[in-house]
Structures are given as structure tokens and as C-alpha cells.
Write a protein that holds these residues in place. Structure first.
Motif, PDB file in Angstrom:
ATOM      1  N   VAL A 166      -1.496   3.134  10.843  1.00  0.00           N
ATOM      2  CA  VAL A 166      -1.363   2.017  11.765  1.00  0.00           C
ATOM      3  C   VAL A 166      -1.254   0.573  11.025  1.00  0.00           C
ATOM      4  O   VAL A 166      -0.630  -0.322  11.400  1.00  0.00           O
ATOM      5  N   HIS A 167      -2.353   0.510   9.984  1.00  0.00           N
ATOM      6  CA  HIS A 167      -2.296  -0.717   9.173  1.00  0.00           C
ATOM      7  C   HIS A 167      -0.956  -1.127   8.550  1.00  0.00           C
ATOM      8  O   HIS A 167      -0.523  -2.345   8.682  1.00  0.00           O
ATOM      9  N   TYR A 168      -0.128  -0.025   8.031  1.00  0.00           N
ATOM     10  CA  TYR A 168       1.050  -0.057   7.443  1.00  0.00           C
ATOM     11  C   TYR A 168       2.146  -0.701   8.549  1.00  0.00           C
ATOM     12  O   TYR A 168       2.747  -1.593   8.128  1.00  0.00           O
ATOM     13  N   CYS A 169       1.946   0.027   9.771  1.00  0.00           N
ATOM     14  CA  CYS A 169       3.031  -0.275  10.765  1.00  0.00           C
ATOM     15  C   CYS A 169       2.789  -1.845  11.201  1.00  0.00           C
ATOM     16  O   CYS A 169       3.656  -2.678  11.376  1.00  0.00           O
ATOM     17  N   GLN A 170       1.605  -2.192  11.406  1.00  0.00           N
ATOM     18  CA  GLN A 170       1.255  -3.413  11.909  1.00  0.00           C
ATOM     19  C   GLN A 170       1.769  -4.521  10.784  1.00  0.00           C
ATOM     20  O   GLN A 170       2.207  -5.683  11.175  1.00  0.00           O
ATOM     21  N   LYS A 171       1.419  -4.189   9.429  1.00  0.00           N
ATOM     22  CA  LYS A 171       2.061  -5.487   8.388  1.00  0.00           C
ATOM     23  C   LYS A 171       3.824  -5.467   8.562  1.00  0.00           C
ATOM     24  O   LYS A 171       4.060  -6.592   8.401  1.00  0.00           O
ATOM     25  N   ASP A 172       4.276  -4.334   8.902  1.00  0.00           N
ATOM     26  CA  ASP A 172       5.709  -4.357   9.124  1.00  0.00           C
ATOM     27  C   ASP A 172       6.003  -5.462  10.189  1.00  0.00           C
ATOM     28  O   ASP A 172       7.123  -6.275  10.449  1.00  0.00           O
ATOM     29  N   VAL A 173       5.141  -5.006  11.451  1.00  0.00           N
ATOM     30  CA  VAL A 173       5.309  -5.969  12.524  1.00  0.00           C
ATOM     31  C   VAL A 173       5.412  -7.434  12.311  1.00  0.00           C
ATOM     32  O   VAL A 173       5.995  -8.375  12.472  1.00  0.00           O
ATOM     33  N   ILE A 174       4.396  -7.740  11.588  1.00  0.00           N
ATOM     34  CA  ILE A 174       3.748  -9.062  11.096  1.00  0.00           C
ATOM     35  C   ILE A 174       5.061  -9.851  10.193  1.00  0.00           C
ATOM     36  O   ILE A 174       5.362 -11.114  10.564  1.00  0.00           O
TER      37      ILE A 174
ATOM     38  N   ASP B 104       1.013  -1.084   0.073  1.00  0.00           N
ATOM     39  CA  ASP B 104      -0.047  -0.046  -0.033  1.00  0.00           C
ATOM     40  C   ASP B 104       0.981   1.261   0.009  1.00  0.00           C
ATOM     41  O   ASP B 104       1.126   1.784  -0.991  1.00  0.00           O
ATOM     42  N   ILE B 105       1.262   1.536   1.222  1.00  0.00           N
ATOM     43  CA  ILE B 105       2.136   2.935   1.271  1.00  0.00           C
ATOM     44  C   ILE B 105       3.720   2.204   1.754  1.00  0.00           C
ATOM     45  O   ILE B 105       3.647   1.209   2.042  1.00  0.00           O
ATOM     46  N   THR B 106       4.678   3.158   1.810  1.00  0.00           N
ATOM     47  CA  THR B 106       5.884   2.781   2.254  1.00  0.00           C
ATOM     48  C   THR B 106       6.316   4.145   3.334  1.00  0.00           C
ATOM     49  O   THR B 106       5.606   5.014   3.275  1.00  0.00           O
ATOM     50  N   GLY B 107       7.304   3.886   3.879  1.00  0.00           N
ATOM     51  CA  GLY B 107       7.913   4.923   4.814  1.00  0.00           C
ATOM     52  C   GLY B 107       7.925   6.223   4.315  1.00  0.00           C
ATOM     53  O   GLY B 107       7.810   7.224   4.958  1.00  0.00           O
TER      54      GLY B 107
END
Length: 263
Positions: free
Chosen positions: A222-230, A202-205
Motif C-alpha cells: 500500500v505504501h509503495y502504491c501511494q508513493k506512485d500516486v503522489i 523501497d520496493i519495485t513492481g
């Protein structure tokens, strides 16, 4: 990797942060901070090779002006702020199936976000902190922003005076380097190498500041950050020689209390 094989997964927190410039545009900075940002940009232009140490460009191209470079301010704790911290933990259910709980702390009030995050770490001081490039970015950034906001450091971040083996930090980038210091390997690239779904669909940093200030879409961040954690958690399992958990094994905690009961 002996350390990873001997590590209890239920004593690991996986984290990622999203940061933005402290204000929406350069002109909104206090006058003193504008001067200090210009000083920072002067060093950046030479450090990045945009201007050689032996030369000076006058006038500067528009893209090298301090105002134009301010979109990069979010990566510096002195000129940025945290808008989201996502924290994940491994957990075994009653059937001994591996689950992964994810909780995000997102707030326009950075101090409140940091208080809530720190409360989790205070509760579990023996837990390791795992992230991708977290030793160079996430952990120092969080620590600096805690102090700037007048908050204390939780046990995992209070590392002054500790021996290296006493610091419970895991960095998947560092693990992948195997001592090689020549290059940076992105989380997206490692995910591709190990057949893990990309977190950058979706998006990047580079988009986070725009999404925050222009789109005012914190939930998307938040959704983007959670995907990085997963993705980082799945990569950690791959490093242990284990298969990653499926999407069905991911549980999103709506309240901090839920996550605190699970760990």
C-alpha cells in the motif's frame, strides 16, 4: 499542453494499482488454468525472443518453464488479481493552498476492494482518471477484473462506443511521448528528470508478488502504491508548468467517507 492548463485539478483522480498472480504458485492453479498458462508461456517465449519462431528447445531451461514464469502472471488480468488501488485527489483548503488526499483500497478480497473503489468513481462520474501508463495497464486491468468478479463498470471505465475526446483518461506516459511510440519511459526516470523524489526507494513492481505471498506484508505494498500516486500527481503539475506540492501537503484518508467528502 492546453488540455492540462484548462483542466480543473479538483476534477482529477490520480490512480495506481498493484497486482499479483492469482495464487501463490503455479501448482496452486486449477488444472485448466495450468494448461492455459502453459499456452500463454508458449506465446511469451517467442514474443520476448527467448526462443525463436523457427526453433524449439527441448528440454526447456528451468527459467523458461511455465512454473518459473508464473511470477510474471500478475501483469495479466486473466491470471492475476488486484491487491491495492491507491487513489489521490487534489483539493484546495480554506487558505486556497493546494492539498493532495490519498486513499488506498487494499484487501485480500479483490471483489470487495473493487466495490469500494467503484463507489468513489460512481459518485464523481465527471472526474478524469490520471496515471502513468494507465491507458495500457491500470485502466484495462481494473475493467477486466471488475467483469471477472461480476461487477459493473463505473462511468469512467465504461468506454465502449465513446469517441476518443469523450473518454476522460489522462496518461502521463502518453503525454510525455508527444506522439513518439518507440520507447517506454518509466515513472522513476521522469521523476528524476523533473527533480521529483523517486517512488522506488523501497520496493519495485517486481517485488510486489514476493512481498504479498512470502512476506505477507500488504501494508508495505500500500505504501509503495501511494508513493506512485503522489509521484504521478507531482509529475502532472510539472507538465502544467507548476511546482509540485510538498510532503506536508499530502493527507492520507483513513476512511473512504473522508475522501468522498473532500471531492
Amino acid at each position: 499542453m492546453r488540455l492540462l492548463r484548462n483542466l480543473s485539478l479538483d476534477q482529477v483522480f490520480v490512480l495506481d494499482i498493484e497486482t499479483v498472480p492469482c495464487v501463490g504458485c503455479h501448482d496452486d492453479l486449477a488444472e485448466m488454468l495450468q494448461h492455459l498458462w502453459e499456452h500463454k508461456c508458449h506465446a511469451l517465449r517467442r514474443e520476448k525472443g527467448w526462443i525463436s519462431h523457427a526453433s524449439h528447445i527441448d528440454p526447456l531451461p528451468d527459467h523458461l518453464h511455465a512454473a518459473a514464469l508464473f511470477e510474471q502472471a500478475g501483469i495479466y488480468a486473466e491470471f492475476g488479481k488486484i491487491v491495492c488501488i491507491s487513489l489521490g485527489c487534489f483539493y484546495y483548503d480554506k487558505q486556497e493552498r493546494l492539498r493532495f488526499y490519498v486513499k488506498s483500497f487494499a484487501n485480500h478480497d479483490e471483489a470487495q476492494l473493487l466495490r469500494e473503489f467503484s463507489a468513489i468513481l460512481e459518485k464523481k462520474p465527471e472526474h478524469w482518471l490520471c496515471g502513468h501508463n494507465n491507458k495500457e495497464f491500470d485502466i484495462p486491468y481494473i475493467s477486466r477484473r471488475l467483469l471477472i468478479n461480476g461487477l459493473g463498470l463505473p462511468p469512467q471505465l465504461d468506454t465502449a462506443g465513446k469517441r476518443p475526446w469523450e473518454i476522460n483518461h489522462l496518461d502521463t506516459l502518453e503525454l510525455w511521448k508527444f506522439g513518439d511510440r518507440k520507447s517506454f519511459t518509466s515513472l522513476s526516470l521522469l521523476a528524476a528528470m523533473f527533480g521529483i523524489p523517486t517512488p522506488k526507494d523501497d520496493i519495485t513492481g517486481a517485488d510486489v508478488a514476493r512481498v504479498y505471498y512470502e512476506d505477507q506484508d500488504l501494508p508495505r505494498i500500500v505504501h509503495y502504491c501511494q508513493k506512485d500516486v503522489i509521484t504521478t500527481a507531482r509529475l502532472l503539475l510539472k507538465f502544467r508548468g507548476e511546482e509540485p506540492f510538498t510532503d506536508e501537503a499530502v493527507v492520507y484518508a483513513d476512511e473512504a467517507s473522508v475522501l468522498m467528502r473532500r471531492v
